[in-house]
Design a protein around this motif. Structure first.
Motif, PDB file in Angstrom:
ATOM      1  N   THR A   1      44.661  33.079  28.283  1.00  0.00           N
ATOM      2  CA  THR A   1      45.348  32.437  29.316  1.00  0.00           C
ATOM      3  C   THR A   1      46.551  33.170  29.827  1.00  0.00           C
ATOM      4  O   THR A   1      46.861  33.484  30.841  1.00  0.00           O
ATOM      5  N   LEU A   2      47.375  33.542  28.767  1.00  0.00           N
ATOM      6  CA  LEU A   2      48.546  34.212  29.319  1.00  0.00           C
ATOM      7  C   LEU A   2      48.420  35.661  30.175  1.00  0.00           C
ATOM      8  O   LEU A   2      49.136  35.919  30.946  1.00  0.00           O
ATOM      9  N   SER A   3      47.277  36.259  29.798  1.00  0.00           N
ATOM     10  CA  SER A   3      47.068  37.402  30.300  1.00  0.00           C
ATOM     11  C   SER A   3      46.458  37.156  31.969  1.00  0.00           C
ATOM     12  O   SER A   3      46.783  37.768  33.001  1.00  0.00           O
ATOM     13  N   ALA A   4      45.699  35.852  31.736  1.00  0.00           N
ATOM     14  CA  ALA A   4      45.393  35.498  33.128  1.00  0.00           C
ATOM     15  C   ALA A   4      46.252  35.058  34.110  1.00  0.00           C
ATOM     16  O   ALA A   4      46.327  35.251  35.331  1.00  0.00           O
ATOM     17  N   VAL A   5      47.357  34.423  33.784  1.00  0.00           N
ATOM     18  CA  VAL A   5      48.456  34.090  34.397  1.00  0.00           C
ATOM     19  C   VAL A   5      49.170  35.256  34.999  1.00  0.00           C
ATOM     20  O   VAL A   5      49.504  35.139  36.077  1.00  0.00           O
ATOM     21  N   ARG A   6      49.201  36.159  34.173  1.00  0.00           N
ATOM     22  CA  ARG A   6      49.928  37.559  34.540  1.00  0.00           C
ATOM     23  C   ARG A   6      49.193  38.316  35.682  1.00  0.00           C
ATOM     24  O   ARG A   6      49.629  38.530  36.614  1.00  0.00           O
ATOM     25  N   SER A   7      47.774  38.247  35.564  1.00  0.00           N
ATOM     26  CA  SER A   7      46.961  38.676  36.529  1.00  0.00           C
ATOM     27  C   SER A   7      47.040  38.217  37.807  1.00  0.00           C
ATOM     28  O   SER A   7      47.042  38.564  39.065  1.00  0.00           O
TER      29      SER A   7
END
Length: 393
Positions: free
Chosen positions: A53-59
């Motif tokens: 989720t954290l990676s998706a938020v950044r992307s």
């Protein structure tokens, strides 16, 4: 063999997830934040885990707020403007005039997608029902977008970038925006309480010059900035800002500049600064400057001599006749500083005194830029007196 969670590859953000998040953010309204993105990702039904989720938020944040395929085609320093005129024409400027570059866009769908992403990142909607939108992103970009058929040549995007570093008075001299002698008088007049109106066309440098002049205000003063989009950042220890709010997708919730000027009067301001007067807020600013407050503002105008007509037109939007505008402005304003462009440079073209005579507003030139430099006008002596009057700050 199981894969360690620390080495598991981060999931890619697919178009379906990106579209779901974009629609969810638009439906809720408001600005794009990491918290809102994460909430929308969880609501999408995609099971990504905490790290995913954290990676998706950044992307997703990068996808929603970046300039897409154009990002790597632009200069890293000094960029002030980008113009995308449909799919096949892109221009940028970094202070030395517009430069055209090959367009990285395949078709207008890509340009439109970029426009929608930029606008949605600021909590607004760009579609057939709202084909013309002006927003400011959290990153400081001022974005204006127009969709066909209102635009006849494809999707239009105009982006203005806020300077990362505040322009100082030394920068104004180094860039030959103004001579050291004229700048010294303007700084002194500002420090001693002169009320200023900075005028010029779009991109002439009004905000830049006003920023530098406000830095000359005595440090004990409290400055309240009122803007449609927050751009002013004067080097001063006591500054607070108010920013207008556009209506939401239902057309409600707007707070205009005129209301913000009225609110600022309850904040014990020493100086009230309206970043850009475009309408009825000129009435509120002139009223405030006639009731014991000091201040400044910017106005679009073709020249210093055209300011009376421009103020009369703005005053009419606020229900004032031309005589009332002249009486109010003649009492409220001291100086007009007019900027223009010469050979791709932003320059102070004229400084003029504001005076009311027999119910009419008049500009008296104090100094004007010629091919051989600044030349004094009939208002020069009064200009010098404004720079010398009053108590030492």
């Amino acid at each position: 063999m199981s894969i360690d969670a620390r080495t598991r590859p981060e999931p890619a953000v697919g178009p379906a997830l990106l579209e779901f998040v974009r629609e969810a953010l638009l439906a809720d309204g408001g600005r794009v934040t990491d918290e809102r993105i994460a909430r929308a990702v969880r609501a999408s039904g995609h099971v990504l885990g905490a790290a995913g989720t954290l990676s998706a938020v950044r992307s997703i944040r990068a996808e929603l707020t970046g300039l897409g395929p154009l990002q790597h085609e632009l200069p890293a320093e000094g960029l002030t403007d980008v113009w995308i005129n449909g799919a096949h024409e892109v221009w940028w400027e970094a202070g030395a005039g517009p430069v055209r570059i090959p367009s990285p866009f395949k078709d207008d769908d890509e340009v439109r997608a970029l426009a929608v992403r930029l606008v949605s990142s600021a909590g607004r909607r760009l579609d057939e029902a709202h084909p013309c939108v002006d927003v400011q992103t959290d990153g400081g970009m001022r974005v204006h977008a127009v969709l066909p058929p209102v635009s006849t040549g494809g999707t239009l995007i105009s982006v203005r970038f806020r300077h990362r570093d505040v322009i100082t008075v030394d920068d104004l001299v180094a860039s030959r925006t103004v001579s050291p002698e004229i700048l010294e008088l303007l700084l002194s007049a500002t420090a001693r309480g002169a009320n200023l109106l900075v005028t010029g066309s779009t991109g002439a440098g009004k905000t830049t010059v006003l920023n530098a002049l406000l830095g000359a205000c005595p440090p004990h003063e409290r400055i309240v900035l009122i803007e449609d989009a927050a751009e002013l950042r004067p080097l001063h220890p006591h500054v607070v800002g108010l920013q207008a709010r556009h209506p939401n997708v239902e057309g409600s919730g707007a707070i205009g500049l005129a209301e913000l000027v009225r609110q600022s009067l309850r904040m014990r301001p020493d100086r009230i600064v309206v970043g850009e007067c475009r309408g009825a807020e000129i009435r509120e600013l002139l009223t405030a400057l006639n009731t014991g407050h000091r201040g400044a503002g910017t106005v679009h105008a073709n020249s210093a001599d055209a300011v009376p007509a421009r103020l009369a037109a703005l005053g009419a939007l606020g229900g004032m006749n031309s005589e009332a505008v002249a009486l109010q402005a003649g009492s409220a304003l001291d100086l007009v500083v007019h900027l223009g462009r010469r050979e791709a440079r932003r320059v102070v073209e004229a400084v003029a005194l504001v005076q009311e005579r027999n119910g009419a507003l008049q500009m008296t030139t104090a100094s004007r830029l010629t091919v051989s430099g600044y030349r004094p006008g009939p208002g020069w002596q009064r200009f010098a007196e404004l720079a010398e009057r009053g108590e030492e700050p």
